[in-house]
Design a protein around this motif. Structure first.
Motif, mmCIF file in Angstrom:
data_model
loop_
_atom_site.group_PDB
_atom_site.id
_atom_site.type_symbol
_atom_site.label_atom_id
_atom_site.label_comp_id
_atom_site.label_asym_id
_atom_site.label_seq_id
_atom_site.Cartn_x
_atom_site.Cartn_y
_atom_site.Cartn_z
ATOM 1 N N LEU A 93 -72.480 1.984 12.423
ATOM 2 C CA LEU A 93 -72.394 3.347 10.688
ATOM 3 C C LEU A 93 -71.111 4.314 10.475
ATOM 4 C CD1 LEU A 93 -76.850 2.546 9.947
ATOM 5 C CD2 LEU A 93 -74.657 1.723 9.446
ATOM 6 N N LYS A 94 -71.271 4.390 9.456
ATOM 7 C CA LYS A 94 -70.342 5.405 9.328
ATOM 8 C C LYS A 94 -71.182 7.164 8.510
ATOM 9 C CE LYS A 94 -66.720 2.983 6.710
ATOM 10 N NZ LYS A 94 -66.268 2.254 5.367
ATOM 11 N N PRO A 95 -70.571 7.268 8.400
ATOM 12 C CA PRO A 95 -71.794 8.840 8.928
ATOM 13 C C PRO A 95 -72.409 8.456 7.129
ATOM 14 C CG PRO A 95 -69.843 9.699 9.671
ATOM 15 C CD PRO A 95 -69.105 8.811 9.467
ATOM 16 N N SER A 96 -73.721 8.810 7.780
ATOM 17 C CA SER A 96 -74.693 8.800 6.477
ATOM 18 C C SER A 96 -74.453 6.955 6.522
ATOM 19 C CB SER A 96 -73.937 9.739 5.060
ATOM 20 O OG SER A 96 -73.729 10.912 5.061
ATOM 21 N N GLY A 97 -74.405 6.623 6.594
ATOM 22 C CA GLY A 97 -74.746 5.063 6.674
ATOM 23 C C GLY A 97 -76.045 4.717 6.547
ATOM 24 N N THR A 98 -76.810 3.251 6.312
ATOM 25 C CA THR A 98 -77.749 3.149 5.843
ATOM 26 C C THR A 98 -78.177 2.107 7.602
ATOM 27 O OG1 THR A 98 -77.806 2.079 4.138
ATOM 28 C CG2 THR A 98 -78.271 4.647 3.662
ATOM 29 N N LEU A 99 -79.295 1.889 7.183
ATOM 30 C CA LEU A 99 -80.435 1.388 8.151
ATOM 31 C C LEU A 99 -81.453 0.619 7.630
ATOM 32 C CD1 LEU A 99 -80.730 -0.400 10.264
ATOM 33 C CD2 LEU A 99 -82.047 0.871 11.818
ATOM 34 N N MET A 100 -81.845 -1.025 7.439
ATOM 35 C CA MET A 100 -82.286 -1.845 6.910
ATOM 36 C C MET A 100 -82.720 -2.804 8.472
ATOM 37 S SD MET A 100 -82.860 -0.357 4.289
ATOM 38 C CE MET A 100 -84.644 -2.295 3.319
ATOM 39 N N LEU A 101 -84.275 -2.383 8.524
ATOM 40 C CA LEU A 101 -84.371 -2.813 9.581
ATOM 41 C C LEU A 101 -85.717 -3.470 9.869
ATOM 42 C CD1 LEU A 101 -84.616 -2.102 13.691
ATOM 43 C CD2 LEU A 101 -86.536 -2.577 12.904
ATOM 44 N N TYR A 102 -85.644 -4.728 9.882
ATOM 45 C CA TYR A 102 -87.557 -5.573 9.641
ATOM 46 C C TYR A 102 -88.348 -6.038 11.065
ATOM 47 C CZ TYR A 102 -86.623 -6.210 5.105
ATOM 48 O OH TYR A 102 -85.919 -5.576 3.953
ATOM 49 N N GLU A 103 -89.650 -5.367 11.426
ATOM 50 C CA GLU A 103 -90.243 -5.565 12.803
ATOM 51 C C GLU A 103 -91.612 -6.101 12.840
ATOM 52 O OE1 GLU A 103 -90.336 -3.346 16.814
ATOM 53 O OE2 GLU A 103 -88.280 -3.293 16.378
ATOM 54 N N VAL A 140 -95.779 -0.997 5.851
ATOM 55 C CA VAL A 140 -95.901 -2.762 6.694
ATOM 56 C C VAL A 140 -96.643 -3.358 5.279
ATOM 57 C CG1 VAL A 140 -96.057 -1.149 8.644
ATOM 58 C CG2 VAL A 140 -98.020 -1.256 7.073
ATOM 59 N N GLN A 141 -96.936 -4.315 6.228
ATOM 60 C CA GLN A 141 -97.642 -5.768 4.569
ATOM 61 C C GLN A 141 -98.175 -6.622 5.848
ATOM 62 O OE1 GLN A 141 -95.165 -8.021 2.098
ATOM 63 N NE2 GLN A 141 -96.605 -9.602 1.697
ATOM 64 N N PRO A 142 -99.937 -7.128 6.536
ATOM 65 C CA PRO A 142 -100.505 -7.679 7.445
ATOM 66 C C PRO A 142 -99.324 -8.808 6.843
ATOM 67 C CG PRO A 142 -101.564 -6.677 5.892
ATOM 68 C CD PRO A 142 -100.538 -6.529 5.109
ATOM 69 N N THR A 174 -95.651 -7.401 9.230
ATOM 70 C CA THR A 174 -94.356 -7.030 9.248
ATOM 71 C C THR A 174 -93.599 -5.694 9.082
ATOM 72 O OG1 THR A 174 -94.333 -9.344 8.466
ATOM 73 C CG2 THR A 174 -92.621 -7.987 8.001
ATOM 74 N N ALA A 175 -93.544 -4.631 9.126
ATOM 75 C CA ALA A 175 -92.742 -3.638 9.150
ATOM 76 C C ALA A 175 -91.598 -3.569 8.523
ATOM 77 C CB ALA A 175 -93.107 -2.942 10.460
ATOM 78 N N THR A 176 -91.530 -2.649 7.639
ATOM 79 C CA THR A 176 -89.625 -2.693 7.070
ATOM 80 C C THR A 176 -89.413 -1.137 7.121
ATOM 81 O OG1 THR A 176 -90.456 -4.313 4.642
ATOM 82 C CG2 THR A 176 -88.362 -2.675 4.612
#
Length: 342
Positions: A93-103, A140-142, A174-176
């Motif tokens: 990622l570039k500086p100040s870049g963002t991450l969207m993660l699902y797990e 989170v969502q069940p 499900t965690a976002t």
């Protein structure tokens, strides 16, 4: 199921996921990628990388190349991102870049028997922070019971899938997660000025006030204006160089006599003595020394016969070889020739 993202034109986006053999999973990833490519336009780019290749070290992400990273975006979200994967994504990622993660996470630390998920929502946030991300937020969502049955039968291959759904219902979530990279790149360095530039700027500014110096006399004040010049207090006779006659004793007396070594007249004790009488110091009697009998000398330390390494500094046998006690040291042979003859 495909998730929709709103990308800006010109952005560089990284997709990280596990493309399984399931056709629906591959189709969902392809639809998501096509949607992102259309949004970023020709000035942007969308790259995809397998999470397993990053974990195994087969793929290395370039540093500071992407504005947004999207990890595990489609169902079943069964990938548990390790610290190595998160570290590689942070590096890309570039500086100040963002991450969207699902797990998938658990609702509590107590796991469910047969479930490969071991991480809770709090532990996922901690893992993101340990990897170097900031501003982490998690929702989170069940997972529904049909979704749990799909995971148990097709992905985790559990033999008792229905019993598992009953025991795990409401506990698998499900965690976002969203996080950001700090405003500097990994390995960046900056010189510390320690305030030198700020001080120099204040000194050169017109409104800057110079700090007061310690022990500085203010000659403009009324109290200090009355100080007289010390040179004006001196007269001409004070500046005249004295001659030898002026420095002589006024009465012409001889200088005071000092006590000599081994004084016997009492001057050393501070008594009043007649200067006309000369002091007759006595000499200390010389101590008679008798010659040392090197042959019949008796050792007080017992180390004389052992050699120079064991002898005292005043030993009469210094420089001589070791010998048996009571034996006279005799150097045999001629000193004109070497001991070693070829």
């Amino acid at each position: 199921m495909t998730y929709s993202y709103t990308a800006k034109p010109g952005q560089a986006i990284l997709l990280v996921a596990r493309a399984s053999g399931d056709a629906s999973n591959v189709d969902a990833l392809q639809q998501l990628r096509d949607s992102l490519v259309a949004q970023v336009g020709t000035s942007g780019k969308v790259d995809f990388e397998q999470v397993d290749r990053i974990e195994e070290g087969a793929a290395t992400l370039a540093s500071a190349q992407y504005d947004v990273a999207i990890a595990n975006p489609v169902i079943p979200h069964s990938v548990e991102h390790s610290s190595k994967v998160l570290g590689q994504v942070l590096l890309a990622l570039k500086p100040s870049g963002t991450l969207m993660l699902y797990e998938l996470v658990l609702d509590a630390a107590n796991g469910v028997e047969g479930l490969p998920i071991t991480r809770t929502q709090e532990e996922l946030e901690q893992q993101l922070k340990f990897a170097g991300f900031i501003d982490t937020r998690t929702e989170v969502q069940p997972v529904s019971e049909p979704g749990l049955l799909e995971l148990a039968e097709n992905h985790w291959k559990l033999s008792t899938a229905k019993d598992f759904v009953v025991s795990a219902a409401g506990r698998v979530l499900t965690a976002t997660a969203s996080a950001a990279k700090p405003a500097y790149n990994v390995g960046a360095a900056a010189a510390l000025s320690f305030g030198k530039k700020a001080k120099a700027k204040e000194a050169t500014s017109s409104n800057a006030i110079a700090p007061k110096k310690a022990w500085m006399l203010n000659v403009d004040s009324d109290d200090e204006a009355e100080i007289e010049d010390q040179d004006e207090l001196l007269e001409e006779e004070d500046l005249a160089k004295p001659d030898a006659a002026s420095l002589a004793r006024p009465d012409g007396a001889a200088p005071k006599r000092k006590a000599c070594k081994n004084c016997t007249c009492g001057l050393a004790e501070g008594n009043m003595v007649d200067d006309s009488e000369a002091c007759k110091p006595t000499e200390k009697p010389k101590r008679l020394t008798r010659p040392v009998d090197v042959v019949n000398v008796k050792s007080s330390c017992g180390n004389c016969s052992l050699g120079d390494a064991f002898r005292c500094s005043s030993c009469p046998y210094l420089g001589q070889p070791s010998f048996k006690p009571g034996e006279k040291v005799v150097l045999g042979g001629s000193m004109l020739f070497d001991d070693f003859m070829p």
